[in-house]
Write a protein that holds these residues in place. Structure first.
Motif, mmCIF file in Angstrom:
data_model
loop_
_atom_site.group_PDB
_atom_site.id
_atom_site.type_symbol
_atom_site.label_atom_id
_atom_site.label_comp_id
_atom_site.label_asym_id
_atom_site.label_seq_id
_atom_site.Cartn_x
_atom_site.Cartn_y
_atom_site.Cartn_z
ATOM 1 N N LYS A 189 0.874 -1.169 0.000
ATOM 2 C CA LYS A 189 0.000 0.000 0.000
ATOM 3 C C LYS A 189 0.909 1.216 0.000
ATOM 4 O O LYS A 189 1.878 1.280 0.764
ATOM 5 C CB LYS A 189 -0.912 -0.002 1.222
ATOM 6 C CG LYS A 189 -1.923 -1.116 1.166
ATOM 7 C CD LYS A 189 -2.910 -1.028 2.279
ATOM 8 C CE LYS A 189 -3.834 -2.219 2.136
ATOM 9 N NZ LYS A 189 -5.017 -2.105 2.902
ATOM 10 N N THR A 190 0.592 2.156 -0.856
ATOM 11 C CA THR A 190 1.381 3.386 -0.931
ATOM 12 C C THR A 190 0.472 4.577 -0.712
ATOM 13 O O THR A 190 -0.733 4.518 -0.980
ATOM 14 C CB THR A 190 2.085 3.521 -2.300
ATOM 15 O OG1 THR A 190 1.103 3.502 -3.335
ATOM 16 C CG2 THR A 190 3.095 2.409 -2.518
ATOM 17 N N ARG A 191 1.094 5.640 -0.207
ATOM 18 C CA ARG A 191 0.346 6.872 0.004
ATOM 19 C C ARG A 191 1.340 8.004 0.143
ATOM 20 O O ARG A 191 2.526 7.793 0.401
ATOM 21 C CB ARG A 191 -0.540 6.765 1.244
ATOM 22 C CG ARG A 191 0.232 6.492 2.536
ATOM 23 C CD ARG A 191 -0.675 6.533 3.751
ATOM 24 N NE ARG A 191 -0.029 6.097 4.965
ATOM 25 C CZ ARG A 191 0.854 6.797 5.667
ATOM 26 N NH1 ARG A 191 1.207 8.015 5.278
ATOM 27 N NH2 ARG A 191 1.390 6.310 6.780
ATOM 28 N N THR B 119 2.438 11.780 5.533
ATOM 29 C CA THR B 119 1.715 12.718 6.385
ATOM 30 C C THR B 119 2.716 13.272 7.403
ATOM 31 O O THR B 119 3.814 12.728 7.578
ATOM 32 C CB THR B 119 0.561 12.033 7.140
ATOM 33 O OG1 THR B 119 1.109 11.109 8.086
ATOM 34 C CG2 THR B 119 -0.374 11.320 6.173
ATOM 35 N N PHE C 290 6.424 9.927 -0.978
ATOM 36 C CA PHE C 290 5.572 8.745 -0.865
ATOM 37 C C PHE C 290 6.178 7.670 0.010
ATOM 38 O O PHE C 290 7.398 7.500 0.053
ATOM 39 C CB PHE C 290 5.284 8.154 -2.248
ATOM 40 C CG PHE C 290 4.126 8.822 -2.909
ATOM 41 C CD1 PHE C 290 2.868 8.247 -2.861
ATOM 42 C CD2 PHE C 290 4.284 10.041 -3.534
ATOM 43 C CE1 PHE C 290 1.783 8.884 -3.441
ATOM 44 C CE2 PHE C 290 3.210 10.684 -4.112
ATOM 45 C CZ PHE C 290 1.954 10.102 -4.062
ATOM 46 N N ASP D 231 -0.091 0.314 7.773
ATOM 47 C CA ASP D 231 -0.044 1.777 7.719
ATOM 48 C C ASP D 231 1.227 2.383 8.322
ATOM 49 O O ASP D 231 1.306 3.578 8.524
ATOM 50 C CB ASP D 231 -1.284 2.416 8.355
ATOM 51 C CG ASP D 231 -1.526 3.816 7.778
ATOM 52 O OD1 ASP D 231 -1.340 3.997 6.550
ATOM 53 O OD2 ASP D 231 -1.848 4.730 8.556
ATOM 54 N N THR E 14 2.295 9.836 -9.667
ATOM 55 C CA THR E 14 1.687 11.090 -9.211
ATOM 56 C C THR E 14 2.301 12.279 -9.937
ATOM 57 O O THR E 14 1.588 13.192 -10.355
ATOM 58 C CB THR E 14 1.831 11.230 -7.691
ATOM 59 O OG1 THR E 14 1.157 10.124 -7.070
ATOM 60 C CG2 THR E 14 1.225 12.538 -7.190
#
Length: 165
Positions: A6-8, A11, A51, A57, A103
């Motif tokens: 999972k990538t995001r 934050t 990223f 998480d 992105t």
């Protein structure tokens, strides 16, 4: 290239974890200090282009794109890319790099340079920067690579980073 990661986008809660995983990945403080300089530089830093690949998480890999120039043309620079040692060679770093590049492409960015392992980055489409007439002011070798995100020709000239270390 499919992967289970999972990538995001990072934050603010990830910052210390990213600093720690970068230190562990490289085994020294230099890249952590460079990362901090990039974050603090208003020219280099681009929100939303940092990223992570995660497990439950929690970041285990990180890829960063920042602004630099080839000649007078703004381009992106990839790096540092860091993966916790226990997750290396499992695709976590690739997942973070692909998420960052996708992105950037979606945002209309044109091209990316990287100074890194000549055996690793070609899997993402990077080729030796000398093929495009891109030069590093202090380094000459196959580890400087470039990628067009659009298929358009890459700019030629000397690479300039806003942050020097």
């Amino acid at each position: 290239m499919s992967n289970p990661w999972k990538t995001r986008a990072e934050t603010s809660a990830d910052l210390e974890t990213i600093r720690d995983l970068t230190r562990q990945a490289f085994g020294r403080q230099f890249e952590v200090d460079y990362l901090d300089l990039l974050r603090a530089d208003p020219v280099a830093w681009i929100d939303g282009l940092s990223f992570v690949a995660t497990v439950d998480d929690q970041p285990v890999a990180h890829a960063l794109l920042t602004r630099c120039q080839v000649g007078d043309t703004p381009v992106l620079s990839l790096g540092p890319v860091a993966v916790l040692p226990s997750y290396q060679r499992q695709g976590a770093g690739s997942a973070a790099v692909i998420a960052a590049l996708d992105t950037a492409r979606d945002r209309g960015e044109q091209s990316v340079v990287v100074l890194g392992h000549a055996e690793y980055y070609p899997r993402f489409g990077f080729r030796p920067a000398t093929e495009f007439g891109i030069r590093h002011p202090d380094f000459d070798g196959p580890s400087l690579m470039a990628l067009s995100l659009t298929g358009d020709p890459l700019p030629a000239g000397t690479l300039r980073y806003p942050v020097n270390v």
